[in-house]
Enzyme design. Structure first.
Site, PDB file in Angstrom:
ATOM      1  N   LYS A  40       0.824  -1.214   0.000  1.00 13.27           N
ATOM      2  CA  LYS A  40       0.000   0.000   0.000  1.00 13.27           C
ATOM      3  C   LYS A  40       0.854   1.258   0.000  1.00 13.27           C
ATOM      4  O   LYS A  40       0.617   2.183  -0.760  1.00 13.27           O
ATOM      5  CB  LYS A  40      -0.910   0.061   1.244  1.00 13.27           C
ATOM      6  CG  LYS A  40      -1.822  -1.115   1.432  1.00 13.27           C
ATOM      7  CD  LYS A  40      -2.745  -0.904   2.629  1.00 13.27           C
ATOM      8  CE  LYS A  40      -2.060  -0.791   3.977  1.00 13.27           C
ATOM      9  NZ  LYS A  40      -1.377  -2.008   4.435  1.00 13.27           N
TER      10      LYS A  40
ATOM     11  N   ARG B 266      -8.709   1.307   9.793  1.00 16.54           N
ATOM     12  CA  ARG B 266      -8.240  -0.039  10.112  1.00 16.54           C
ATOM     13  C   ARG B 266      -9.219  -0.773  11.015  1.00 16.54           C
ATOM     14  O   ARG B 266      -8.965  -1.918  11.376  1.00 16.54           O
ATOM     15  CB  ARG B 266      -6.904   0.064  10.842  1.00 16.54           C
ATOM     16  CG  ARG B 266      -5.706  -0.423  10.017  1.00 16.54           C
ATOM     17  CD  ARG B 266      -4.521  -0.216  10.913  1.00 16.54           C
ATOM     18  NE  ARG B 266      -3.321  -0.893  10.592  1.00 16.54           N
ATOM     19  CZ  ARG B 266      -2.272  -0.326  10.000  1.00 16.54           C
ATOM     20  NH1 ARG B 266      -2.340   0.878   9.527  1.00 16.54           N
ATOM     21  NH2 ARG B 266      -1.159  -1.008   9.866  1.00 16.54           N
TER      22      ARG B 266
ATOM     23  N   ARG C 151      11.868  -6.429   5.356  1.00 20.79           N
ATOM     24  CA  ARG C 151      11.809  -4.979   5.400  1.00 20.79           C
ATOM     25  C   ARG C 151      12.664  -4.437   6.539  1.00 20.79           C
ATOM     26  O   ARG C 151      13.221  -3.343   6.457  1.00 20.79           O
ATOM     27  CB  ARG C 151      10.339  -4.586   5.588  1.00 20.79           C
ATOM     28  CG  ARG C 151       9.998  -3.202   5.267  1.00 20.79           C
ATOM     29  CD  ARG C 151       8.519  -3.064   5.009  1.00 20.79           C
ATOM     30  NE  ARG C 151       7.730  -3.203   6.234  1.00 20.79           N
ATOM     31  CZ  ARG C 151       6.439  -2.908   6.285  1.00 20.79           C
ATOM     32  NH1 ARG C 151       5.805  -2.504   5.221  1.00 20.79           N
ATOM     33  NH2 ARG C 151       5.780  -3.038   7.422  1.00 20.79           N
TER      34      ARG C 151
ATOM     35  N   ARG D 146      11.923  -3.259   9.541  1.00 17.17           N
ATOM     36  CA  ARG D 146      11.511  -2.137  10.372  1.00 17.17           C
ATOM     37  C   ARG D 146      11.503  -2.604  11.817  1.00 17.17           C
ATOM     38  O   ARG D 146      11.486  -3.799  12.082  1.00 17.17           O
ATOM     39  CB  ARG D 146      10.104  -1.716   9.935  1.00 17.17           C
ATOM     40  CG  ARG D 146       9.854  -0.254  10.038  1.00 17.17           C
ATOM     41  CD  ARG D 146       8.599   0.122   9.279  1.00 17.17           C
ATOM     42  NE  ARG D 146       7.393  -0.378   9.941  1.00 17.17           N
ATOM     43  CZ  ARG D 146       6.177  -0.294   9.407  1.00 17.17           C
ATOM     44  NH1 ARG D 146       6.024   0.232   8.204  1.00 17.17           N
ATOM     45  NH2 ARG D 146       5.135  -0.738  10.071  1.00 17.17           N
TER      46      ARG D 146
ATOM     47  N   ARG E 178       0.773  -8.708  13.967  1.00 20.30           N
ATOM     48  CA  ARG E 178       0.169  -7.686  13.106  1.00 20.30           C
ATOM     49  C   ARG E 178      -0.765  -8.324  12.079  1.00 20.30           C
ATOM     50  O   ARG E 178      -1.811  -7.778  11.762  1.00 20.30           O
ATOM     51  CB  ARG E 178       1.258  -6.861  12.422  1.00 20.30           C
ATOM     52  CG  ARG E 178       1.960  -5.960  13.428  1.00 20.30           C
ATOM     53  CD  ARG E 178       3.167  -5.303  12.861  1.00 20.30           C
ATOM     54  NE  ARG E 178       2.819  -4.389  11.812  1.00 20.30           N
ATOM     55  CZ  ARG E 178       3.613  -4.052  10.812  1.00 20.30           C
ATOM     56  NH1 ARG E 178       4.809  -4.585  10.732  1.00 20.30           N
ATOM     57  NH2 ARG E 178       3.218  -3.202   9.922  1.00 20.30           N
TER      58      ARG E 178
HETATM   59  P1  AMP Z   1       1.698   0.861   9.277  1.00 22.49           P
HETATM   60  O1  AMP Z   1       2.881   1.672   8.931  1.00 22.49           O
HETATM   61  O2  AMP Z   1       0.459   1.305   8.535  1.00 22.49           O
HETATM   62  O3  AMP Z   1       1.937  -0.611   9.173  1.00 22.49           O
HETATM   63  O4  AMP Z   1       1.380   1.157  10.821  1.00 22.49           O
HETATM   64  C1  AMP Z   1       2.333   0.848  11.824  1.00 22.49           C
HETATM   65  C2  AMP Z   1       1.631   0.759  13.177  1.00 22.49           C
HETATM   66  O5  AMP Z   1       0.994   2.012  13.488  1.00 22.49           O
HETATM   67  C3  AMP Z   1       0.507  -0.262  13.247  1.00 22.49           C
HETATM   68  O6  AMP Z   1       0.987  -1.561  13.553  1.00 22.49           O
HETATM   69  C4  AMP Z   1      -0.349   0.318  14.387  1.00 22.49           C
HETATM   70  O7  AMP Z   1       0.223   0.072  15.644  1.00 22.49           O
HETATM   71  C5  AMP Z   1      -0.255   1.806  14.126  1.00 22.49           C
HETATM   72  N1  AMP Z   1      -1.325   2.297  13.228  1.00 22.49           N
HETATM   73  C6  AMP Z   1      -1.182   2.835  11.980  1.00 22.49           C
HETATM   74  N2  AMP Z   1      -2.363   3.174  11.454  1.00 22.49           N
HETATM   75  C7  AMP Z   1      -3.293   2.844  12.390  1.00 22.49           C
HETATM   76  C8  AMP Z   1      -4.715   2.934  12.446  1.00 22.49           C
HETATM   77  N3  AMP Z   1      -5.433   3.424  11.432  1.00 22.49           N
HETATM   78  N4  AMP Z   1      -5.331   2.504  13.574  1.00 22.49           N
HETATM   79  C9  AMP Z   1      -4.635   2.010  14.622  1.00 22.49           C
HETATM   80  N5  AMP Z   1      -3.302   1.881  14.625  1.00 22.49           N
HETATM   81  C10 AMP Z   1      -2.630   2.299  13.530  1.00 22.49           C
END
Ligand code: AMP
Length: 184
Positions: free
Chosen positions: A14, A89, A128, A130, A141
């Site tokens: 994404k 989410r 990745r 991270r 996750r």
């Molecule tokens: P991402 O980079 O989108 O994978 O997000 C990394 C982390 O940020 C996720 O594992 C969540 O802990 C938090 N996070 C990001 N977006 C959201 C969201 N819309 N709702 C809740 N937690 C989020």
């Protein structure tokens, strides 16, 4: 003008696609994950509240995210459109987004679901590197995705607002397919 919501599991591509398309359309790529990581790095109040959830691969509480998105979607640069990456989410976040968009007189054009098999996701995430991409956290996750985010596929499908792309292809192929979907 394009307003797009990118939905899909972690590692589905994404963020990569959002970056390419945002540049192409000249619209902001709004990644709630990026905003949270930057808040953590700067040790803001939001960052301090979010960090432990992120480290464990859990979702940050809806209210924190809702406040963040409410502010972000009212900044000046969103007039020509936006790509939401990693938000909504949860069903509660999606319901909030509907309300917010009504309130600020905006609407989205497409919800794009990125479809990628789990075994590919795990390999991609572990490569990745991270901080939240360790094996244990990656597994959590994906589970959190299945339980809390995957129901959004039905949520948007029932409203005829979902398009799906096969994300298990090269970055270029996925971009081409997305371009065709969005033009159609
Ligand atoms: P991402 O980079 O989108 O994978 O997000 C990394 C982390 O940020 C996720 O594992 C969540 O802990 C938090 N996070 C990001 N977006 C959201 C969201 N819309 N709702 C809740 N937690 C989020």
């Amino acid at each position: 003008m394009a307003r797009l919501i990118f939905l899909g599991p972690p590692g589905a591509g994404k963020g990569t696609q959002a970056q390419v398309l945002a540049q192409h359309f000249g619209i902001p790529h709004i990644s709630t994950g990026d905003i949270l990581r930057s808040a953590v790095a700067q040790q803001t109040e939001l960052g301090r509240k979010a960090q432990s959830y992120m480290d464990q691969g859990e979702l940050v509480p809806d209210q924190l995210i809702i406040d963040l998105v409410r502010e972000r979607l009212q900044e000046d640069d969103v007039t020509p459109g936006w790509i939401l990456d990693g938000f909504p989410r949860t069903v509660a976040q999606a319901a909030f987004l509907d309300e917010l968009l009504k309130e600020i007189h905006q609407s989205y054009d497409y919800v794009v679901n990125f479809d990628v098999p789990d075994d590919i996701l795990i390999v991609r995430l572990l490569n990745r590197g991270r901080k939240d991409d360790t094996e244990e956290v990656v597994k959590n996750r994906l589970e959190v995705y299945r339980k809390q985010t995957a129901p959004l596929i039905n949520f948007y499908q029932e409203r005829n607002q979902l398009v799906s792309v096969d994300g298990d292809r090269s970055v270029e192929d996925v971009t081409t397919h997305l371009g065709q979907l969005i033009k159609a």
